[in-house]
Design a protein around this motif. Structure first.
Motif, PDB file in Angstrom:
ATOM      1  N   TYR A 161       0.849  -1.186   0.000  1.00 47.86           N
ATOM      2  CA  TYR A 161       0.000   0.000   0.000  1.00 47.86           C
ATOM      3  C   TYR A 161       0.889   1.241   0.000  1.00 47.86           C
ATOM      4  O   TYR A 161       1.698   1.431   0.918  1.00 47.86           O
ATOM      5  CB  TYR A 161      -0.924  -0.007   1.220  1.00 47.86           C
ATOM      6  N   ASN A 184      -1.653   5.258  -4.817  1.00 44.37           N
ATOM      7  CA  ASN A 184      -2.623   6.290  -4.412  1.00 44.37           C
ATOM      8  C   ASN A 184      -3.522   5.801  -3.272  1.00 44.37           C
ATOM      9  O   ASN A 184      -4.715   6.118  -3.216  1.00 44.37           O
ATOM     10  CB  ASN A 184      -3.490   6.712  -5.612  1.00 44.37           C
ATOM     11  N   THR A 185      -2.932   5.024  -2.374  1.00 42.38           N
ATOM     12  CA  THR A 185      -3.697   4.411  -1.286  1.00 42.38           C
ATOM     13  C   THR A 185      -2.946   4.619   0.017  1.00 42.38           C
ATOM     14  O   THR A 185      -1.984   3.909   0.320  1.00 42.38           O
ATOM     15  CB  THR A 185      -3.902   2.904  -1.536  1.00 42.38           C
ATOM     16  N   GLU A 186      -3.374   5.595   0.790  1.00 37.40           N
ATOM     17  CA  GLU A 186      -2.651   5.947   2.010  1.00 37.40           C
ATOM     18  C   GLU A 186      -3.149   5.132   3.196  1.00 37.40           C
ATOM     19  O   GLU A 186      -4.356   5.032   3.445  1.00 37.40           O
ATOM     20  CB  GLU A 186      -2.818   7.434   2.305  1.00 37.40           C
ATOM     21  N   GLU A 205      -3.940   4.616   6.949  1.00 40.72           N
ATOM     22  CA  GLU A 205      -4.333   5.528   8.025  1.00 40.72           C
ATOM     23  C   GLU A 205      -3.862   5.047   9.391  1.00 40.72           C
ATOM     24  O   GLU A 205      -3.559   5.859  10.271  1.00 40.72           O
ATOM     25  CB  GLU A 205      -5.857   5.675   8.049  1.00 40.72           C
ATOM     26  N   VAL A 259      -7.454   1.537   5.860  1.00 40.91           N
ATOM     27  CA  VAL A 259      -7.331   2.367   4.658  1.00 40.91           C
ATOM     28  C   VAL A 259      -8.710   2.910   4.317  1.00 40.91           C
ATOM     29  O   VAL A 259      -9.661   2.137   4.150  1.00 40.91           O
ATOM     30  CB  VAL A 259      -6.780   1.544   3.463  1.00 40.91           C
ATOM     31  N   ALA A 260      -8.813   4.234   4.232  1.00 35.28           N
ATOM     32  CA  ALA A 260     -10.079   4.898   3.901  1.00 35.28           C
ATOM     33  C   ALA A 260     -11.222   4.382   4.776  1.00 35.28           C
ATOM     34  O   ALA A 260     -12.340   4.145   4.306  1.00 35.28           O
ATOM     35  CB  ALA A 260     -10.408   4.686   2.423  1.00 35.28           C
ATOM     36  N   ASP A 320       1.572   8.099  -6.337  1.00 34.88           N
ATOM     37  CA  ASP A 320       1.067   7.501  -7.572  1.00 34.88           C
ATOM     38  C   ASP A 320       2.084   6.619  -8.281  1.00 34.88           C
ATOM     39  O   ASP A 320       1.801   6.079  -9.345  1.00 34.88           O
ATOM     40  CB  ASP A 320       0.560   8.587  -8.532  1.00 34.88           C
ATOM     41  N   LYS A 379       1.044   5.532  -0.736  1.00 38.94           N
ATOM     42  CA  LYS A 379       0.202   6.728  -0.819  1.00 38.94           C
ATOM     43  C   LYS A 379       0.404   7.507  -2.110  1.00 38.94           C
ATOM     44  O   LYS A 379      -0.492   8.216  -2.563  1.00 38.94           O
ATOM     45  CB  LYS A 379       0.438   7.641   0.377  1.00 38.94           C
ATOM     46  N   HIS A 438      -0.945  -1.439  -4.532  1.00 37.29           N
ATOM     47  CA  HIS A 438      -2.028  -0.463  -4.440  1.00 37.29           C
ATOM     48  C   HIS A 438      -1.408   0.933  -4.358  1.00 37.29           C
ATOM     49  O   HIS A 438      -0.874   1.320  -3.307  1.00 37.29           O
ATOM     50  CB  HIS A 438      -2.882  -0.714  -3.194  1.00 37.29           C
TER      51      HIS A 438
END
Length: 497
Positions: free
Chosen positions: A30, A243-245, A247, A261-262, A34, A32, A241
């Motif tokens: 994962y 563009n997937t930050e 959390e 995530v999100a 691109d 964050k 993945h």
């Protein structure tokens, strides 16, 4: 098949992910941003391609090993070529030096200074090589879980043999008299973000490694290596993945369960974190009680490496560049270094590094153009944080003026057709570098080996760390070694093995 989540697709994260995927785990990265690479990133625009961060390839066997580990031929993924001369060094009041890893060229250069310095230089290399072999066996290739992993007779004897209590500059000065040679051997501690006047003398292994093993260039720039690792990871069946930050790292009752995530919880058997360790502590494990000793106060009190101010200049002119890598020393190098680490100022007379990759790969710029990368070491953000647009413009002009006065780029401001810059603020924002410290935690004695964050997290099971702020430290080859150690630690804990 056990699932492992890797947080961050920087060099450490993707190197760990490749190993784990090859070993039979189901790995998901994962990231964050691109694209992969972390600070080993690329600026590509208007026909120019610039490496964002690292530019010098040392210890090429370590770059290749992640591919040979997977029974792949590294040549199928990236192309590497030896650089010689390795470096040109320029001094304000003295003749420049050209350093070659070819002994037949290096020795005459040294003898032209003095036979005594040539002898001392070789004695220095012999001494530091012996210490390097000790460090490699006892510390660099080993991880530390417990007190006794470090405090045992074998490790303590090895530590004494390393003679780490002298600083790098003082250690070098015992061997050579010429100030240029002292600087040539000392400044490279800045590669890992520590002062040569404070950093342990062991870090003089860096120039030894360059001279003994050579410096290399990767076609397409360093990002060619990052892309090669991405290709291998995907070939092995890994999932990426972008563009997937992430959390949060999910920890319950001392056991790592996965990530958030999100707002969605994603579970796994283990988590490997390639994100900067201080960032991960403060941002990804928000509950301080789950971090053991790594409270917010502890993280703030730790010492951080310097940062960098970088200019990426595309110019519509070819210059007679003598070497791809060049260092220009400040007139008062000691004052320059003190401003980075002690007083916390933008240096009034900075040393700087120029990298011209188009000397070896003209595809990195349009025909007849040059890609010029300029790096200036600067303090990290807790020491100096004024990076307003006005200040950046001022610093940019200061560096361009020095280039015009001291280098072959005497008219560079008339030929710039592309320009971008990086500051400590961007390193913090884009790559989660805590305090914008480009090289992570400063490698002091109190933050090295057992005293550096471990590859296996002590306060939660199934959680592992790699990257420049963890053991063994900073620099691309060493960061890749941290990935290897994190994977080995994970496998020790896997009851199925």
């Amino acid at each position: 098949m056990k699932k492992v989540i890797v947080v961050g697709a920087g060099v450490a994260g993707i190197a760990a992910a490749i190993r784990l995927q090859y070993l039979g785990y189901e790995v998901e990265i994962y990231e964050k941003n691109d694209k992969i690479g972390g600070k080993m990133n690329q600026i590509s625009r208007d026909g120019f391609q610039f490496d964002v961060g690292p530019t010098i390839v040392m210890m090429k066997d370590i770059y290749e090993e992640v591919f040979t580990f997977c029974n792949r031929d590294p040549k199928d993924y990236f192309t590497m070529e030896k650089v010689d001369p390795m470096l040109h060094l320029y001094f304000s009041k003295n003749e420049p030096l050209s350093l070659s890893s070819d002994l037949s060229q290096l020795v005459p250069t040294l003898e032209s200074i003095s036979e005594a310095d040539a002898e001392g230089f070789m004695a220095f290399l012999s001494d530091i090589y012996k210490r390097y072999l000790i460090a490699k066996e006892a510390f660099i290739t080993k991880s530390f879980r417990s007190f006794w992993d470090f405090y045992n007779p074998k490790s303590l004897i090895a530590g004494l043999k390393l003679k780490t209590f002298n600083d790098a500059y003082s250690s070098i000065s015992k061997f050579v008299e010429d100030e240029r040679l002292r600087k040539a051997l000392a400044f490279q501690t800045l590669y890992i973000g520590v002062s040569p006047y404070q950093g342990p003398s062991l870090y003089t292994i860096i120039p030894m490694i360059e001279l003994f093993y050579g410096v290399y260039f990767i076609k397409g720039g360093m990002y060619g290596f990052a892309k090669g690792m991405e290709k291998l990871f995907l070939e092995l069946g890994g999932q990426l993945h972008l563009n997937t930050e992430v959390e949060e790292i999910l920890i319950e009752d001392g056991l790592t369960r996965g990530i958030r995530v999100a707002g969605e919880e994603i579970y796994s058997s283990s988590v490997v974190v390639g994100a900067d360790f201080p960032y991960a502590m403060t941002q990804l494990i928000p509950d301080e009680k789950k971090r053991g000793k790594y409270t917010n106060r502890k993280i703030d009190q730790m010492e951080y490496s310097c940062s960098c101010f970088l200019l990426y200049l595309g110019v519509d002119k070819k210059y007679p560049v003598e070497a791809m890598h060049s260092i220009y020393f400040a007139d008062d190098f000691k004052k320059n270094v003190d401003q980075l680490f002690e007083t916390g100022e933008f240096p009034d007379d900075p040393s700087f590094y120029i990298y011209v990759p188009t000397k070896m790969d003209e595809s990195l710029a349009p025909a007849g153009h040059e890609a010029v990368y300029v790096l200036v070491p600067v303090p990290e953000l807790s020491k100096y944080d004024d990076w307003s647009a006005e200040k950046v413009a001022q610093y940019r002009q200061q560096i361009l003026n020095k280039m015009k006065e001291e280098t072959i780029f005497s008219d560079i401001d008339e030929h710039i057709v592309f320009e971008e810059h990086f500051t400590p603020v961007r390193f913090e924002k884009e790559f989660n570098a805590y305090n914008g410290a480009t090289f992570g935690l400063k490698p002091t004695l109190k933050q090295s080996n057992y005293y550096r964050p471990h590859n296996k997290f002590a306060y939660a099971d199934n959680l592992y760390f790699c990257g420049s702020s963890t053991h063994p430290g900073a620099g691309v080859p060493i960061v890749m070694q941290s990935a290897k150690l994190a994977v080995e630690e994970l496998m020790k804990d896997d009851p199925s093995i």
